[in-house]
Design a protein around this motif. Structure first.
Motif, PDB file in Angstrom:
ATOM      1  N   THR A 134       1.046  -1.241  -0.048  1.00 22.05           N
ATOM      2  CA  THR A 134       0.151  -0.011  -0.072  1.00 22.05           C
ATOM      3  C   THR A 134       1.108   1.414   0.063  1.00 22.05           C
ATOM      4  OG1 THR A 134      -0.104   0.100   2.509  1.00 22.05           O
ATOM      5  CG2 THR A 134      -1.807  -0.901   1.139  1.00 22.05           C
ATOM      6  N   ASP A 135       2.059   1.065   0.463  1.00 22.96           N
ATOM      7  CA  ASP A 135       3.011   2.450   0.364  1.00 22.96           C
ATOM      8  C   ASP A 135       3.689   2.485  -0.885  1.00 22.96           C
ATOM      9  OD1 ASP A 135       2.429   2.830   3.054  1.00 22.96           O
ATOM     10  OD2 ASP A 135       4.111   1.744   3.971  1.00 22.96           O
ATOM     11  N   VAL A 136       3.602   1.814  -1.665  1.00 21.08           N
ATOM     12  CA  VAL A 136       4.168   2.026  -2.964  1.00 21.08           C
ATOM     13  C   VAL A 136       3.528   3.047  -3.657  1.00 21.08           C
ATOM     14  CG1 VAL A 136       4.771   0.898  -5.484  1.00 21.08           C
ATOM     15  CG2 VAL A 136       5.349  -0.360  -3.009  1.00 21.08           C
ATOM     16  N   ALA A 137       4.189   3.997  -4.285  1.00 22.66           N
ATOM     17  CA  ALA A 137       3.699   5.026  -5.030  1.00 22.66           C
ATOM     18  C   ALA A 137       2.819   4.517  -6.298  1.00 22.66           C
ATOM     19  CB  ALA A 137       4.827   5.769  -5.639  1.00 22.66           C
ATOM     20  N   GLY A 138       1.511   4.813  -6.576  1.00 26.74           N
ATOM     21  CA  GLY A 138       0.619   4.464  -7.507  1.00 26.74           C
ATOM     22  C   GLY A 138      -0.212   3.636  -7.151  1.00 26.74           C
ATOM     23  N   THR A 139      -0.070   2.824  -6.107  1.00 21.98           N
ATOM     24  CA  THR A 139      -1.209   1.719  -5.854  1.00 21.98           C
ATOM     25  C   THR A 139      -2.432   2.465  -5.183  1.00 21.98           C
ATOM     26  OG1 THR A 139      -0.450   1.500  -3.560  1.00 21.98           O
ATOM     27  CG2 THR A 139       0.423  -0.067  -5.453  1.00 21.98           C
ATOM     28  N   ALA A 140      -3.607   2.024  -5.867  1.00 16.94           N
ATOM     29  CA  ALA A 140      -4.992   2.535  -5.272  1.00 16.94           C
ATOM     30  C   ALA A 140      -5.516   1.860  -4.180  1.00 16.94           C
ATOM     31  CB  ALA A 140      -5.760   2.800  -6.498  1.00 16.94           C
ATOM     32  N   GLU A 141      -5.746   0.614  -4.280  1.00 20.61           N
ATOM     33  CA  GLU A 141      -6.433  -0.132  -3.492  1.00 20.61           C
ATOM     34  C   GLU A 141      -5.441  -1.745  -3.371  1.00 20.61           C
ATOM     35  OE1 GLU A 141      -8.408   0.148  -1.165  1.00 20.61           O
ATOM     36  OE2 GLU A 141      -9.355   2.073  -1.958  1.00 20.61           O
ATOM     37  N   VAL A 142      -5.299  -2.221  -2.136  1.00 25.46           N
ATOM     38  CA  VAL A 142      -4.698  -3.646  -1.950  1.00 25.46           C
ATOM     39  C   VAL A 142      -5.375  -4.640  -1.340  1.00 25.46           C
ATOM     40  CG1 VAL A 142      -2.481  -4.623  -1.275  1.00 25.46           C
ATOM     41  CG2 VAL A 142      -2.297  -2.162  -2.007  1.00 25.46           C
ATOM     42  N   VAL A 143      -5.494  -5.576  -1.764  1.00 28.14           N
ATOM     43  CA  VAL A 143      -6.341  -6.798  -1.019  1.00 28.14           C
ATOM     44  C   VAL A 143      -5.213  -7.908  -1.017  1.00 28.14           C
ATOM     45  CG1 VAL A 143      -8.030  -8.505  -1.517  1.00 28.14           C
ATOM     46  CG2 VAL A 143      -8.600  -6.252  -2.002  1.00 28.14           C
ATOM     47  N   ILE A 155      -1.057 -11.128  -3.098  1.00 33.43           N
ATOM     48  CA  ILE A 155      -1.432  -9.698  -2.940  1.00 33.43           C
ATOM     49  C   ILE A 155      -1.909  -9.198  -4.168  1.00 33.43           C
ATOM     50  CG2 ILE A 155      -0.469  -7.473  -2.462  1.00 33.43           C
ATOM     51  CD1 ILE A 155      -0.359  -9.399   0.035  1.00 33.43           C
ATOM     52  N   SER A 156      -3.019  -8.555  -4.414  1.00 34.48           N
ATOM     53  CA  SER A 156      -3.619  -7.928  -5.592  1.00 34.48           C
ATOM     54  C   SER A 156      -3.617  -6.538  -5.315  1.00 34.48           C
ATOM     55  CB  SER A 156      -5.067  -8.635  -5.904  1.00 34.48           C
ATOM     56  OG  SER A 156      -4.994 -10.039  -5.936  1.00 34.48           O
ATOM     57  N   TYR A 157      -3.390  -5.649  -6.509  1.00 34.88           N
ATOM     58  CA  TYR A 157      -3.614  -4.444  -6.153  1.00 34.88           C
ATOM     59  C   TYR A 157      -4.194  -3.460  -7.447  1.00 34.88           C
ATOM     60  CZ  TYR A 157       0.812  -4.399  -8.894  1.00 34.88           C
ATOM     61  OH  TYR A 157       1.757  -4.583  -9.807  1.00 34.88           O
ATOM     62  N   SER A 158      -4.602  -2.371  -7.332  1.00 39.16           N
ATOM     63  CA  SER A 158      -4.972  -1.613  -8.547  1.00 39.16           C
ATOM     64  C   SER A 158      -4.550  -0.445  -8.518  1.00 39.16           C
ATOM     65  CB  SER A 158      -6.648  -1.094  -8.356  1.00 39.16           C
ATOM     66  OG  SER A 158      -6.908  -0.588  -7.063  1.00 39.16           O
ATOM     67  N   VAL A 159      -4.203   0.292  -9.695  1.00 37.01           N
ATOM     68  CA  VAL A 159      -3.367   1.551  -9.941  1.00 37.01           C
ATOM     69  C   VAL A 159      -4.035   2.691  -9.994  1.00 37.01           C
ATOM     70  CG1 VAL A 159      -1.446   2.261 -11.561  1.00 37.01           C
ATOM     71  CG2 VAL A 159      -1.657  -0.121 -11.236  1.00 37.01           C
ATOM     72  N   PHE A 193       1.796 -11.886  -6.685  1.00 37.60           N
ATOM     73  CA  PHE A 193       1.477 -10.590  -6.791  1.00 37.60           C
ATOM     74  C   PHE A 193       0.815 -10.276  -8.230  1.00 37.60           C
ATOM     75  CE2 PHE A 193       5.192 -10.561  -4.051  1.00 37.60           C
ATOM     76  CZ  PHE A 193       4.905  -9.666  -2.988  1.00 37.60           C
ATOM     77  N   THR A 194      -0.306  -9.567  -8.054  1.00 37.77           N
ATOM     78  CA  THR A 194      -1.135  -9.560  -9.163  1.00 37.77           C
ATOM     79  C   THR A 194      -1.620  -7.917  -9.170  1.00 37.77           C
ATOM     80  OG1 THR A 194      -1.764 -11.838  -9.105  1.00 37.77           O
ATOM     81  CG2 THR A 194      -3.019 -10.266 -10.661  1.00 37.77           C
ATOM     82  N   GLU A 195      -1.550  -7.412 -10.509  1.00 38.52           N
ATOM     83  CA  GLU A 195      -2.296  -5.912 -10.672  1.00 38.52           C
ATOM     84  C   GLU A 195      -3.379  -6.647 -11.130  1.00 38.52           C
ATOM     85  OE1 GLU A 195      -2.238  -2.626 -13.876  1.00 38.52           O
ATOM     86  OE2 GLU A 195       0.081  -3.325 -13.249  1.00 38.52           O
ATOM     87  N   ASP A 196      -4.471  -6.047 -10.458  1.00 39.01           N
ATOM     88  CA  ASP A 196      -6.184  -6.173 -10.834  1.00 39.01           C
ATOM     89  C   ASP A 196      -6.911  -4.821 -10.700  1.00 39.01           C
ATOM     90  OD1 ASP A 196      -8.500  -7.089 -10.992  1.00 39.01           O
ATOM     91  OD2 ASP A 196      -8.497  -8.625  -9.190  1.00 39.01           O
ATOM     92  N   SER A 197      -7.368  -4.556 -11.994  1.00 43.87           N
ATOM     93  CA  SER A 197      -8.039  -3.328 -12.259  1.00 43.87           C
ATOM     94  C   SER A 197      -9.428  -3.304 -11.055  1.00 43.87           C
ATOM     95  CB  SER A 197      -8.368  -2.897 -13.794  1.00 43.87           C
ATOM     96  OG  SER A 197      -9.039  -3.851 -14.147  1.00 43.87           O
ATOM     97  N   THR A 198      -9.865  -4.538 -10.955  1.00 39.34           N
ATOM     98  CA  THR A 198     -11.182  -4.648 -10.149  1.00 39.34           C
ATOM     99  C   THR A 198     -11.034  -4.393  -8.637  1.00 39.34           C
ATOM    100  OG1 THR A 198     -11.103  -7.036  -9.701  1.00 39.34           O
ATOM    101  CG2 THR A 198     -11.970  -6.409 -11.823  1.00 39.34           C
ATOM    102  N   VAL A 199      -9.606  -4.347  -8.213  1.00 31.67           N
ATOM    103  CA  VAL A 199      -9.752  -4.102  -6.733  1.00 31.67           C
ATOM    104  C   VAL A 199     -10.055  -2.861  -6.472  1.00 31.67           C
ATOM    105  CG1 VAL A 199      -7.964  -4.062  -4.895  1.00 31.67           C
ATOM    106  CG2 VAL A 199      -7.837  -5.908  -6.479  1.00 31.67           C
TER     107      VAL A 199
END
Length: 254
Positions: A134-143, A155-159, A193-199
Motif C-alpha cells: 500500500t505504501d508503493v507509489a501509484g497503488t490505489a487499493e490493495v487486497v 497480494i492484488s492491487y489496483s493502480v 503479486f497481481t495487478e487487478d483493476s477490479t480491486v
C-alpha cells in the motif's frame, strides 16, 4: 515466488454427540440458508458441534507452543477427504491432548502438520506484505489473501488513474518487509503479486479496514482490520474475538 507446501496428514474420527443448534449459531445458519438457498438441515448437519470446534481452535491459537496455523471445512467435493469434514493445521504434529479433544467432536477432522509458520506469524507476514504494497507509489487499493490450501499469500492491487506501478519495486519492498516480520528471517510461503483493476470496486467500496462492525442482533461490536479476500470473497480481517461469530460472516457486505 516460493513453492506450494505439502503437509503430513492424519484423520481423527470423533465419537462425540452432536449438540443441538441454538442461539447465535442457529441464527447465523438461518441467514446463510436464506441468502444462499441451501438447505438449513444440511447446513446444521455440516456445522454441528461448531462451537466446540471453535473453542478448540481458539485455545490452540492462544497456546504458542502448539504451532497452530488455521482450520476450516473440507470441501464437499474433495476427493481426498477420507471422511473428514473439517481440517486443522499445525507447524508440528499436535500433542495427544489435542487429538483427544478432537475425538470428542461429532465428526472426523483431518489434521495437517509441517507448515512453516504458525498463524500469528503468518498473519504478521501477510500484514507486512500488505502494508508495504500500500505504501508503493501509484497503488490505489490493495487486497491480501492467505490461501487455506497452501498457506500461500496473494497480494492484488489496483493502480491510481494516470499512474504506473513498478511491480519489481513493489515485490522487493513487500518481500523485504515480510521477511523482516517473520521469525525465520524470510518469507517461507508462496507469495503471488497481481495487478487487478477490479480491486477497489464492489465490496471494497463498502467494506474497509478500521471500521466498527456491529452485530445484527445488537449483541456487540468489533473493529475490522485490513481488507482481505478469502475463497474469492472480498471482505475484512477481524481480531477473531467478535461477538456471535461475526468474524465468520463479516465477509458478506450489505
Amino acid at each position: 515466488m516460493g513453492s506450494p507446501r505439502s503437509f503430513h496428514e492424519l484423520v481423527v474420527k470423533g465419537a462425540g454427540a452432536a449438540p443441538e443448534m441454538k442461539g447465535a449459531v442457529k441464527r447465523d445458519l438461518e441467514a446463510v440458508a436464506r441468502d444462499s438457498g441451501k438447505s438449513l438441515d444440511a447446513l446444521e448437519r455440516r456445522h454441528r458441534g461448531q462451537e466446540k470446534f471453535d473453542d478448540l481452535t481458539a485455545e490452540s491459537a492462544a497456546e504458542d507452543g502448539l504451532g497452530y496455523v488455521q482450520a476450516g471445512y473440507v470441501a464437499d467435493d474433495d476427493p481426498s477427504a477420507d471422511g473428514a469434514e473439517l481440517w486443522m493445521r499445525f507447524t508440528e504434529k499436535p500433542p495427544q491432548k489435542v487429538l483427544d479433544r478432537l475425538q470428542e467432536l461429532p465428526y472426523a477432522v483431518r489434521v495437517q502438520y509441517g507448515a512453516p509458520l504458525k498463524w500469528k506469524d503468518l498473519e504478521k507476514v501477510q500484514q507486512a506484505l500488505f502494508g508495504a504494497a500500500t505504501d508503493v507509489a501509484g497503488t490505489a487499493e490493495v487486497v491480501s489473501e492467505i490461501d487455506p490450501e497452501t498457506d500461500g499469500i496473494a497480494i492484488s492491487y489496483s493502480v491510481e488513474p494516470g499512474s504506473q506501478v513498478d511491480q519489481d519495486a513493489l515485490v522487493t519492498a513487500a518481500m523485504t518487509a515480510g521477511a523482516a516480520s517473520s521469525p525465520t528471517g524470510s518469507v517461507p510461503v508462496q507469495v503471488r503479486f497481481t495487478e487487478d483493476s477490479t480491486v477497489g470496486s464492489g465490496t471494497e467500496v463498502t467494506v474497509k479496514g478500521g471500521h466498527t462492525l456491529n452485530a445484527t442482533d445488537g449483541s456487540g461490536s468489533c473493529t475490522s482490520a485490513f481488507t482481505v479476500r478469502v475463497g474469492g470473497v472480498n471482505g475484512v480481517a477481524t481480531a477473531m474475538h467478535c461477538y456471535n461469530y461475526m468474524g465468520e460472516y463479516v465477509l458478506t457486505a450489505r
